[in-house]
Design a protein around this motif. Structure first.
Motif, PDB file in Angstrom:
ATOM      1  N   ARG A   1     -80.477  80.684  28.510  1.00  0.00           N
ATOM      2  CA  ARG A   1     -80.582  81.966  27.741  1.00  0.00           C
ATOM      3  C   ARG A   1     -81.741  82.232  26.842  1.00  0.00           C
ATOM      4  NH1 ARG A   1     -74.301  83.235  26.552  1.00  0.00           N
ATOM      5  NH2 ARG A   1     -75.101  85.262  25.936  1.00  0.00           N
ATOM      6  N   LEU A   2     -81.767  81.168  26.281  1.00  0.00           N
ATOM      7  CA  LEU A   2     -82.954  81.242  25.082  1.00  0.00           C
ATOM      8  C   LEU A   2     -84.215  80.077  25.545  1.00  0.00           C
ATOM      9  CD1 LEU A   2     -80.978  81.104  21.966  1.00  0.00           C
ATOM     10  CD2 LEU A   2     -81.650  83.108  23.307  1.00  0.00           C
ATOM     11  N   ASP A   3     -84.071  79.747  26.883  1.00  0.00           N
ATOM     12  CA  ASP A   3     -85.551  79.019  27.261  1.00  0.00           C
ATOM     13  C   ASP A   3     -86.713  79.594  26.607  1.00  0.00           C
ATOM     14  OD1 ASP A   3     -84.404  77.111  28.343  1.00  0.00           O
ATOM     15  OD2 ASP A   3     -84.451  77.739  30.543  1.00  0.00           O
ATOM     16  N   GLY A   4     -87.684  78.700  26.037  1.00  0.00           N
ATOM     17  CA  GLY A   4     -88.873  79.137  25.359  1.00  0.00           C
ATOM     18  C   GLY A   4     -88.621  79.850  24.058  1.00  0.00           C
ATOM     19  N   LYS A   5     -87.869  80.027  23.645  1.00  0.00           N
ATOM     20  CA  LYS A   5     -87.500  80.686  22.204  1.00  0.00           C
ATOM     21  C   LYS A   5     -87.440  79.766  21.013  1.00  0.00           C
ATOM     22  CE  LYS A   5     -86.779  84.893  24.163  1.00  0.00           C
ATOM     23  NZ  LYS A   5     -87.567  85.902  24.287  1.00  0.00           N
ATOM     24  N   VAL A   6     -88.007  80.041  19.915  1.00  0.00           N
ATOM     25  CA  VAL A   6     -87.830  79.161  18.619  1.00  0.00           C
ATOM     26  C   VAL A   6     -87.030  80.142  17.695  1.00  0.00           C
ATOM     27  CG1 VAL A   6     -89.476  78.294  16.875  1.00  0.00           C
ATOM     28  CG2 VAL A   6     -90.126  78.409  19.251  1.00  0.00           C
ATOM     29  N   ALA A   7     -86.069  79.373  17.123  1.00  0.00           N
ATOM     30  CA  ALA A   7     -85.439  79.858  16.290  1.00  0.00           C
ATOM     31  C   ALA A   7     -84.989  79.185  15.008  1.00  0.00           C
ATOM     32  CB  ALA A   7     -83.898  80.025  17.125  1.00  0.00           C
ATOM     33  N   ILE A   8     -84.741  80.161  13.909  1.00  0.00           N
ATOM     34  CA  ILE A   8     -84.208  79.656  12.810  1.00  0.00           C
ATOM     35  C   ILE A   8     -82.629  79.940  12.359  1.00  0.00           C
ATOM     36  CG2 ILE A   8     -84.650  79.712   9.981  1.00  0.00           C
ATOM     37  CD1 ILE A   8     -87.461  80.258  10.491  1.00  0.00           C
ATOM     38  N   VAL A   9     -81.800  79.204  11.905  1.00  0.00           N
ATOM     39  CA  VAL A   9     -80.560  79.300  11.381  1.00  0.00           C
ATOM     40  C   VAL A   9     -80.503  78.638   9.884  1.00  0.00           C
ATOM     41  CG1 VAL A   9     -78.016  79.002  11.893  1.00  0.00           C
ATOM     42  CG2 VAL A   9     -79.720  79.183  13.788  1.00  0.00           C
TER      43      VAL A   9
ATOM     44  N   ASN B   1     -85.618  68.698  19.130  1.00  0.00           N
ATOM     45  CA  ASN B   1     -85.523  70.017  19.653  1.00  0.00           C
ATOM     46  C   ASN B   1     -85.096  70.718  18.336  1.00  0.00           C
ATOM     47  OD1 ASN B   1     -86.321  69.885  22.255  1.00  0.00           O
ATOM     48  ND2 ASN B   1     -84.251  69.293  22.730  1.00  0.00           N
ATOM     49  N   VAL B   2     -84.566  69.943  17.219  1.00  0.00           N
ATOM     50  CA  VAL B   2     -83.966  70.598  16.149  1.00  0.00           C
ATOM     51  C   VAL B   2     -84.316  69.915  14.686  1.00  0.00           C
ATOM     52  CG1 VAL B   2     -81.828  71.278  14.718  1.00  0.00           C
ATOM     53  CG2 VAL B   2     -81.889  71.036  17.661  1.00  0.00           C
ATOM     54  N   ILE B   3     -85.118  70.575  14.003  1.00  0.00           N
ATOM     55  CA  ILE B   3     -85.372  70.270  12.599  1.00  0.00           C
ATOM     56  C   ILE B   3     -84.798  70.514  11.636  1.00  0.00           C
ATOM     57  CG2 ILE B   3     -87.480  70.336  10.980  1.00  0.00           C
ATOM     58  CD1 ILE B   3     -89.380  70.777  13.472  1.00  0.00           C
ATOM     59  N   ALA B   4     -84.233  69.773  10.862  1.00  0.00           N
ATOM     60  CA  ALA B   4     -83.319  69.930   9.694  1.00  0.00           C
ATOM     61  C   ALA B   4     -84.180  69.815   8.325  1.00  0.00           C
ATOM     62  CB  ALA B   4     -82.096  68.929   9.620  1.00  0.00           C
ATOM     63  N   ILE B   5     -83.977  70.817   7.620  1.00  0.00           N
ATOM     64  CA  ILE B   5     -84.561  70.862   6.195  1.00  0.00           C
ATOM     65  C   ILE B   5     -84.048  71.206   5.098  1.00  0.00           C
ATOM     66  CG2 ILE B   5     -87.045  70.968   7.389  1.00  0.00           C
ATOM     67  CD1 ILE B   5     -87.146  73.865   6.449  1.00  0.00           C
TER      68      ILE B   5
ATOM     69  N   ALA C   1     -87.680  79.908   1.592  1.00  0.00           N
ATOM     70  CA  ALA C   1     -87.734  80.897   2.494  1.00  0.00           C
ATOM     71  C   ALA C   1     -88.965  80.828   3.380  1.00  0.00           C
ATOM     72  CB  ALA C   1     -87.467  82.180   2.069  1.00  0.00           C
ATOM     73  N   LYS C   2     -90.154  80.611   2.829  1.00  0.00           N
ATOM     74  CA  LYS C   2     -91.369  80.748   3.402  1.00  0.00           C
ATOM     75  C   LYS C   2     -91.549  79.523   4.142  1.00  0.00           C
ATOM     76  CE  LYS C   2     -96.400  81.810   3.199  1.00  0.00           C
ATOM     77  NZ  LYS C   2     -96.819  80.501   3.805  1.00  0.00           N
ATOM     78  N   SER C   3     -91.020  78.465   3.745  1.00  0.00           N
ATOM     79  CA  SER C   3     -91.103  76.804   4.144  1.00  0.00           C
ATOM     80  C   SER C   3     -90.278  76.835   5.380  1.00  0.00           C
ATOM     81  CB  SER C   3     -90.628  76.081   3.115  1.00  0.00           C
ATOM     82  OG  SER C   3     -89.432  75.920   3.071  1.00  0.00           O
ATOM     83  N   LEU C   4     -89.222  77.758   5.501  1.00  0.00           N
ATOM     84  CA  LEU C   4     -88.444  77.651   7.021  1.00  0.00           C
ATOM     85  C   LEU C   4     -89.336  78.294   7.898  1.00  0.00           C
ATOM     86  CD1 LEU C   4     -85.146  78.955   5.758  1.00  0.00           C
ATOM     87  CD2 LEU C   4     -85.297  76.791   6.964  1.00  0.00           C
ATOM     88  N   VAL C   5     -90.032  79.457   7.810  1.00  0.00           N
ATOM     89  CA  VAL C   5     -90.733  80.075   8.885  1.00  0.00           C
ATOM     90  C   VAL C   5     -92.013  78.978   9.172  1.00  0.00           C
ATOM     91  CG1 VAL C   5     -92.073  82.116   9.238  1.00  0.00           C
ATOM     92  CG2 VAL C   5     -90.046  82.209   8.100  1.00  0.00           C
ATOM     93  N   ASP C   6     -92.941  78.713   8.048  1.00  0.00           N
ATOM     94  CA  ASP C   6     -93.873  77.664   8.274  1.00  0.00           C
ATOM     95  C   ASP C   6     -93.345  76.474   9.135  1.00  0.00           C
ATOM     96  OD1 ASP C   6     -95.351  79.601   6.868  1.00  0.00           O
ATOM     97  OD2 ASP C   6     -95.233  78.427   4.935  1.00  0.00           O
ATOM     98  N   THR C   7     -92.332  75.950   8.920  1.00  0.00           N
ATOM     99  CA  THR C   7     -91.884  74.761   9.472  1.00  0.00           C
ATOM    100  C   THR C   7     -91.541  75.204  11.087  1.00  0.00           C
ATOM    101  OG1 THR C   7     -90.649  73.770   7.670  1.00  0.00           O
ATOM    102  CG2 THR C   7     -90.262  73.078   9.727  1.00  0.00           C
TER     103      THR C   7
ATOM    104  N   VAL D   1     -84.838  75.229  13.931  1.00  0.00           N
ATOM    105  CA  VAL D   1     -84.950  74.901  12.583  1.00  0.00           C
ATOM    106  C   VAL D   1     -83.738  75.159  11.986  1.00  0.00           C
ATOM    107  CG1 VAL D   1     -86.301  74.828  10.399  1.00  0.00           C
ATOM    108  CG2 VAL D   1     -87.643  75.145  12.538  1.00  0.00           C
ATOM    109  N   ILE D   2     -83.359  74.280  11.133  1.00  0.00           N
ATOM    110  CA  ILE D   2     -81.869  74.440  10.782  1.00  0.00           C
ATOM    111  C   ILE D   2     -81.980  73.972   9.229  1.00  0.00           C
ATOM    112  CG2 ILE D   2     -80.307  74.297  12.613  1.00  0.00           C
ATOM    113  CD1 ILE D   2     -79.522  71.439  11.652  1.00  0.00           C
ATOM    114  N   SER D   3     -81.294  74.910   8.424  1.00  0.00           N
ATOM    115  CA  SER D   3     -81.278  74.470   6.673  1.00  0.00           C
ATOM    116  C   SER D   3     -80.132  74.548   6.074  1.00  0.00           C
ATOM    117  CB  SER D   3     -82.262  75.680   6.178  1.00  0.00           C
ATOM    118  OG  SER D   3     -81.730  76.652   6.176  1.00  0.00           O
ATOM    119  N   THR D   4     -79.778  74.052   5.030  1.00  0.00           N
ATOM    120  CA  THR D   4     -79.021  74.080   3.960  1.00  0.00           C
ATOM    121  C   THR D   4     -79.667  73.865   2.564  1.00  0.00           C
ATOM    122  OG1 THR D   4     -76.769  73.409   3.365  1.00  0.00           O
ATOM    123  CG2 THR D   4     -78.414  71.640   3.981  1.00  0.00           C
ATOM    124  N   SER D   5     -78.891  74.297   1.604  1.00  0.00           N
ATOM    125  CA  SER D   5     -79.480  74.132   0.163  1.00  0.00           C
ATOM    126  C   SER D   5     -78.536  72.919  -0.526  1.00  0.00           C
ATOM    127  CB  SER D   5     -79.338  75.579  -0.562  1.00  0.00           C
ATOM    128  OG  SER D   5     -77.889  75.970  -0.745  1.00  0.00           O
ATOM    129  N   ARG D   6     -77.463  72.592   0.206  1.00  0.00           N
ATOM    130  CA  ARG D   6     -76.435  71.535  -0.346  1.00  0.00           C
ATOM    131  C   ARG D   6     -76.243  70.213   0.392  1.00  0.00           C
ATOM    132  NH1 ARG D   6     -71.614  76.087  -0.730  1.00  0.00           N
ATOM    133  NH2 ARG D   6     -72.744  76.864   1.241  1.00  0.00           N
TER     134      ARG D   6
END
Length: 259
Positions: free
Chosen positions: A9-17, A62-66, A76-82, A40-45
């Motif tokens: 359902r999300l083939d070809g899509k790029v997402a941030i969570v 397929n999944v980048i963790a930062i 916040a900008k780094s998430l989008v840039d990544t 791209v997934i993130s946490t501050s903790r």
């Protein structure tokens, strides 16, 4: 469809969570990846928890963790840039990162108020601010913000949380109006009682699991929800299946607010 087969359902899509280490964020990242998105997934903790999410969602290809605190502009900008530098574009943003503490208004410190507002509301603003230009370049996109039943109803001990989640809902509606012409949709998923680590801490203050079972049984007709049930709603709004849905709230609250 056999177990483990990707529906696409999300083939070809790029997402941030954001806030994807546990709970709703983790379930959403796994759902996005299962449906074909690069994420791209993130946490501050807790980075260990985030790396567990990465593994559950399919691994590093397929999944980048930062580690990023979305309430800080450079993070916040780094998430989008990544997302853009690694996967070429950005189609979907799920602003899930959130915190809550317990305090009466009269006892709440300014620092406590500021931190909850910063993470829950300012962080949603900042990631959205940096995501919008990339979504415009991509020809459209979907922003799904995580609100709460507290976007609609107040609750003792949680004035800062209620204020932040009410703000998230109104912010979402404004994004939808400002960017409909850009084919960018924005919607807000508003969960009720969900079995997540953030709620586990609150459960302890309420008297433990048995007392919470009593409270949930009395207030949420369908009972305690699971993160995957919220992620299913987020997935619908992120996908093209909801192409005419924008500026709305989707309550995933087991009937809590129907009463």
């Amino acid at each position: 469809m056999s177990q483990g087969e990707r529906a696409g359902r999300l083939d070809g899509k790029v997402a941030i969570v954001t806030g994807a280490g546990t709970g709703i964020g983790r379930a959403t990242a796994v759902a996005f990846a299962r449906e074909g998105a690069k994420v791209v997934i993130s946490t501050s903790r807790n980075m260990d928890a985030l790396l567990e999410t990465q593994a559950l969602a399919g691994g590093e290809s397929n999944v980048i963790a930062i580690k990023a605190d979305s309430s800080i502009a450079v993070d916040a900008k780094s998430l989008v840039d990544t997302a853009v530098s690694n996967f070429g574009k950005l189609d979907i943003l799920c602003n899930n990162a959130g915190i809550v503490t317990d305090a009466l208004i009269i006892d709440m410190s300014e620092e406590e108020w500021d931190r909850v507002i910063d993470v829950n509301l300012k962080g949603t603003f900042l990631t959205t601010k940096y995501a919008l230009p990339e979504m415009m370049r991509a020809g459209g996109g979907s922003i799904v913000n995580i609100g709460s039943i507290n976007s609609f109803i107040g609750e003792p001990l949680h004035a800062h949380y209620c204020a932040s989640k009410g703000g998230v809902l109104m912010f979402t509606k404004t994004i939808a109006l400002e960017h409909a012409k850009d084919k960018i949709r924005a919607n807000c998923v508003c969960p009720g009682w969900i079995d997540t680590p953030m709620n586990w801490e609150y459960i302890a203050t309420l008297g433990g699991p048995e007392e919470v079972d009593r409270i949930v049984s009395a207030s949420q007709p369908l009972g305690m929800g699971q993160p995957e049930q919220v992620a299913a709603a987020v997935l619908f709004l992120a996908s093209d299946e909801s192409s005419l849905v924008t500026g709305t709230d989707l309550l995933v609250d087991g009937g809590f607010t129907a009463q």
